[in-house]
Design a protein around this motif. Structure first.
Motif, PDB file in Angstrom:
ATOM      1  N   GLU A   6       0.824  -1.202   0.000  1.00 54.34           N
ATOM      2  CA  GLU A   6       0.000   0.000   0.000  1.00 54.34           C
ATOM      3  C   GLU A   6       0.861   1.255   0.000  1.00 54.34           C
ATOM      4  O   GLU A   6       0.547   2.230  -0.680  1.00 54.34           O
ATOM      5  N   VAL A   7       1.957   1.225   0.754  1.00 51.95           N
ATOM      6  CA  VAL A   7       2.879   2.365   0.793  1.00 51.95           C
ATOM      7  C   VAL A   7       3.526   2.545  -0.573  1.00 51.95           C
ATOM      8  O   VAL A   7       3.626   3.664  -1.074  1.00 51.95           O
ATOM      9  N   ASP A   8       3.963   1.444  -1.187  1.00 45.71           N
ATOM     10  CA  ASP A   8       4.559   1.520  -2.519  1.00 45.71           C
ATOM     11  C   ASP A   8       3.574   2.089  -3.527  1.00 45.71           C
ATOM     12  O   ASP A   8       3.931   2.928  -4.350  1.00 45.71           O
ATOM     13  N   LEU A   9       2.327   1.636  -3.453  1.00 49.12           N
ATOM     14  CA  LEU A   9       1.305   2.110  -4.369  1.00 49.12           C
ATOM     15  C   LEU A   9       1.035   3.602  -4.159  1.00 49.12           C
ATOM     16  O   LEU A   9       0.940   4.363  -5.120  1.00 49.12           O
ATOM     17  N   SER A  10       0.948   4.019  -2.909  1.00 47.60           N
ATOM     18  CA  SER A  10       0.698   5.444  -2.649  1.00 47.60           C
ATOM     19  C   SER A  10       1.887   6.290  -3.087  1.00 47.60           C
ATOM     20  O   SER A  10       1.709   7.410  -3.583  1.00 47.60           O
ATOM     21  N   GLN A  11       3.102   5.774  -2.955  1.00 48.98           N
ATOM     22  CA  GLN A  11       4.278   6.502  -3.436  1.00 48.98           C
ATOM     23  C   GLN A  11       4.265   6.607  -4.957  1.00 48.98           C
ATOM     24  O   GLN A  11       4.581   7.655  -5.511  1.00 48.98           O
ATOM     25  N   GLU A  12       3.898   5.528  -5.610  1.00 46.69           N
ATOM     26  CA  GLU A  12       3.810   5.532  -7.071  1.00 46.69           C
ATOM     27  C   GLU A  12       2.749   6.527  -7.546  1.00 46.69           C
ATOM     28  O   GLU A  12       2.959   7.265  -8.501  1.00 46.69           O
ATOM     29  N   ILE A  13       1.599   6.539  -6.870  1.00 48.18           N
ATOM     30  CA  ILE A  13       0.530   7.470  -7.238  1.00 48.18           C
ATOM     31  C   ILE A  13       0.985   8.905  -7.037  1.00 48.18           C
ATOM     32  O   ILE A  13       0.741   9.772  -7.884  1.00 48.18           O
ATOM     33  N   ALA A  14       1.668   9.174  -5.928  1.00 47.39           N
ATOM     34  CA  ALA A  14       2.180  10.523  -5.666  1.00 47.39           C
ATOM     35  C   ALA A  14       3.180  10.937  -6.736  1.00 47.39           C
ATOM     36  O   ALA A  14       3.168  12.087  -7.211  1.00 47.39           O
ATOM     37  N   GLU A  15       4.029  10.010  -7.154  1.00 53.08           N
ATOM     38  CA  GLU A  15       5.014  10.308  -8.197  1.00 53.08           C
ATOM     39  C   GLU A  15       4.332  10.592  -9.530  1.00 53.08           C
ATOM     40  O   GLU A  15       4.711  11.530 -10.248  1.00 53.08           O
ATOM     41  N   VAL A  16       3.318   9.807  -9.861  1.00 52.78           N
ATOM     42  CA  VAL A  16       2.576  10.024 -11.106  1.00 52.78           C
ATOM     43  C   VAL A  16       1.871  11.372 -11.070  1.00 52.78           C
ATOM     44  O   VAL A  16       1.874  12.126 -12.058  1.00 52.78           O
ATOM     45  N   GLU A  17       1.274  11.709  -9.929  1.00 54.93           N
ATOM     46  CA  GLU A  17       0.602  13.004  -9.796  1.00 54.93           C
ATOM     47  C   GLU A  17       1.592  14.156  -9.944  1.00 54.93           C
ATOM     48  O   GLU A  17       1.304  15.166 -10.586  1.00 54.93           O
ATOM     49  N   GLN A  18       2.774  14.002  -9.363  1.00 56.74           N
ATOM     50  CA  GLN A  18       3.805  15.035  -9.472  1.00 56.74           C
ATOM     51  C   GLN A  18       4.259  15.178 -10.925  1.00 56.74           C
ATOM     52  O   GLN A  18       4.402  16.296 -11.432  1.00 56.74           O
ATOM     53  N   ASN A  19       4.481  14.060 -11.598  1.00 58.70           N
ATOM     54  CA  ASN A  19       4.890  14.107 -13.000  1.00 58.70           C
ATOM     55  C   ASN A  19       3.808  14.741 -13.873  1.00 58.70           C
ATOM     56  O   ASN A  19       4.102  15.490 -14.802  1.00 58.70           O
ATOM     57  N   LEU A  20       2.544  14.439 -13.561  1.00 53.97           N
ATOM     58  CA  LEU A  20       1.438  15.032 -14.303  1.00 53.97           C
ATOM     59  C   LEU A  20       1.390  16.540 -14.095  1.00 53.97           C
ATOM     60  O   LEU A  20       1.191  17.298 -15.046  1.00 53.97           O
ATOM     61  N   ALA A  21       1.599  16.982 -12.867  1.00 54.31           N
ATOM     62  CA  ALA A  21       1.606  18.422 -12.585  1.00 54.31           C
ATOM     63  C   ALA A  21       2.751  19.108 -13.335  1.00 54.31           C
ATOM     64  O   ALA A  21       2.565  20.193 -13.908  1.00 54.31           O
ATOM     65  N   LEU A  22       3.923  18.475 -13.365  1.00 56.93           N
ATOM     66  CA  LEU A  22       5.056  19.041 -14.102  1.00 56.93           C
ATOM     67  C   LEU A  22       4.769  19.089 -15.600  1.00 56.93           C
ATOM     68  O   LEU A  22       5.114  20.061 -16.277  1.00 56.93           O
ATOM     69  N   LEU A  23       4.122  18.055 -16.111  1.00 56.26           N
ATOM     70  CA  LEU A  23       3.780  18.013 -17.530  1.00 56.26           C
ATOM     71  C   LEU A  23       2.777  19.105 -17.881  1.00 56.26           C
ATOM     72  O   LEU A  23       2.916  19.788 -18.902  1.00 56.26           O
ATOM     73  N   LYS A  24       1.768  19.291 -17.023  1.00 54.83           N
ATOM     74  CA  LYS A  24       0.793  20.359 -17.252  1.00 54.83           C
ATOM     75  C   LYS A  24       1.467  21.730 -17.225  1.00 54.83           C
ATOM     76  O   LYS A  24       1.159  22.591 -18.054  1.00 54.83           O
ATOM     77  N   GLU A  25       2.381  21.916 -16.284  1.00 50.66           N
ATOM     78  CA  GLU A  25       3.103  23.185 -16.185  1.00 50.66           C
ATOM     79  C   GLU A  25       3.943  23.426 -17.435  1.00 50.66           C
ATOM     80  O   GLU A  25       3.958  24.525 -17.996  1.00 50.66           O
ATOM     81  N   ARG A  26       4.639  22.396 -17.883  1.00 48.89           N
ATOM     82  CA  ARG A  26       5.471  22.513 -19.086  1.00 48.89           C
ATOM     83  C   ARG A  26       4.612  22.809 -20.310  1.00 48.89           C
ATOM     84  O   ARG A  26       4.958  23.633 -21.146  1.00 48.89           O
ATOM     85  N   TYR A  27       3.454  22.147 -20.410  1.00 48.65           N
ATOM     86  CA  TYR A  27       2.545  22.354 -21.532  1.00 48.65           C
ATOM     87  C   TYR A  27       2.030  23.800 -21.546  1.00 48.65           C
ATOM     88  O   TYR A  27       1.984  24.434 -22.600  1.00 48.65           O
ATOM     89  N   ALA A  28       1.653  24.305 -20.385  1.00 48.25           N
ATOM     90  CA  ALA A  28       1.168  25.690 -20.296  1.00 48.25           C
ATOM     91  C   ALA A  28       2.274  26.667 -20.695  1.00 48.25           C
ATOM     92  O   ALA A  28       2.024  27.641 -21.410  1.00 48.25           O
ATOM     93  N   GLN A  29       3.497  26.401 -20.261  1.00 44.36           N
ATOM     94  CA  GLN A  29       4.614  27.277 -20.615  1.00 44.36           C
ATOM     95  C   GLN A  29       4.890  27.239 -22.112  1.00 44.36           C
ATOM     96  O   GLN A  29       5.149  28.263 -22.734  1.00 44.36           O
ATOM     97  N   VAL A  30       4.812  26.067 -22.714  1.00 47.86           N
ATOM     98  CA  VAL A  30       5.027  25.940 -24.161  1.00 47.86           C
ATOM     99  C   VAL A  30       3.948  26.711 -24.912  1.00 47.86           C
ATOM    100  O   VAL A  30       4.232  27.404 -25.900  1.00 47.86           O
ATOM    101  N   GLN A  31       2.691  26.605 -24.450  1.00 49.29           N
ATOM    102  CA  GLN A  31       1.612  27.354 -25.106  1.00 49.29           C
ATOM    103  C   GLN A  31       1.845  28.859 -25.001  1.00 49.29           C
ATOM    104  O   GLN A  31       1.671  29.582 -25.981  1.00 49.29           O
ATOM    105  N   GLN A  32       2.250  29.330 -23.818  1.00 53.27           N
ATOM    106  CA  GLN A  32       2.516  30.756 -23.640  1.00 53.27           C
ATOM    107  C   GLN A  32       3.670  31.210 -24.522  1.00 53.27           C
ATOM    108  O   GLN A  32       3.595  32.269 -25.156  1.00 53.27           O
ATOM    109  N   ASP A  33       4.738  30.418 -24.549  1.00 52.44           N
ATOM    110  CA  ASP A  33       5.895  30.786 -25.366  1.00 52.44           C
ATOM    111  C   ASP A  33       5.549  30.785 -26.850  1.00 52.44           C
ATOM    112  O   ASP A  33       6.018  31.636 -27.604  1.00 52.44           O
ATOM    113  N   THR A  34       4.736  29.836 -27.279  1.00 51.55           N
ATOM    114  CA  THR A  34       4.335  29.777 -28.686  1.00 51.55           C
ATOM    115  C   THR A  34       3.496  30.990 -29.058  1.00 51.55           C
ATOM    116  O   THR A  34       3.697  31.594 -30.121  1.00 51.55           O
TER     117      THR A  34
END
Length: 120
Positions: A13-41
């Motif tokens: 359960e701890v491993d799963l929650s860590q994996e979910i937290a990591e995926v959520e963090q990566n998703l947030a970074l991806l959304k941030e990068r996407y927004a920055q790319v749109q602004q720069d474009t």
């Protein structure tokens, strides 16, 4: 007697929650990068239009102010293009596939040597 699946342990359960937290963090970074790319474009398009109008103005009026603005616009465009390129290609995006390729290529070479020594 039917075999039952073992219940997940607390470490699973701890491993799963860590994996979910990591995926959520990566998703947030991806959304941030996407927004920055749109602004720069969008900013790149605006600067390109302004650059075209300044170049037309420069043909009519060769003042130092117009030339300075032209240089500033070109420099800002280069910076935005560099940012767009560097955001699209980062080491983190290639790190895992790179090491997998190294690992499996090395494994392939080792298996090839073993097969060659067995055959020859």
């Amino acid at each position: 007697m039917s075999p039952e699946a073992p219940l997940p342990s607390s470490s699973d359960e701890v491993d799963l929650s860590q994996e979910i937290a990591e995926v959520e963090q990566n998703l947030a970074l991806l959304k941030e990068r996407y927004a920055q790319v749109q602004q720069d474009t969008q900013r790149q398009g605006e600067l390109q239009q302004r650059l075209n109008s300044v170049q037309k103005e420069l043909r009519r009026n060769r003042s130092q102010e117009v030339q300075a603005e032209l240089q500033r616009l070109k420099q800002e465009l280069e910076t935005i293009e560099f940012n767009l390129e560097s955001r699209l290609f980062s080491w983190d995006a290639f790190k895992e596939p790179f090491w997998q390729a190294v690992r499996f290529a090395g494994l392939g070479i080792a298996v090839g040597w073993i097969l060659k020594s067995c055959a020859g």
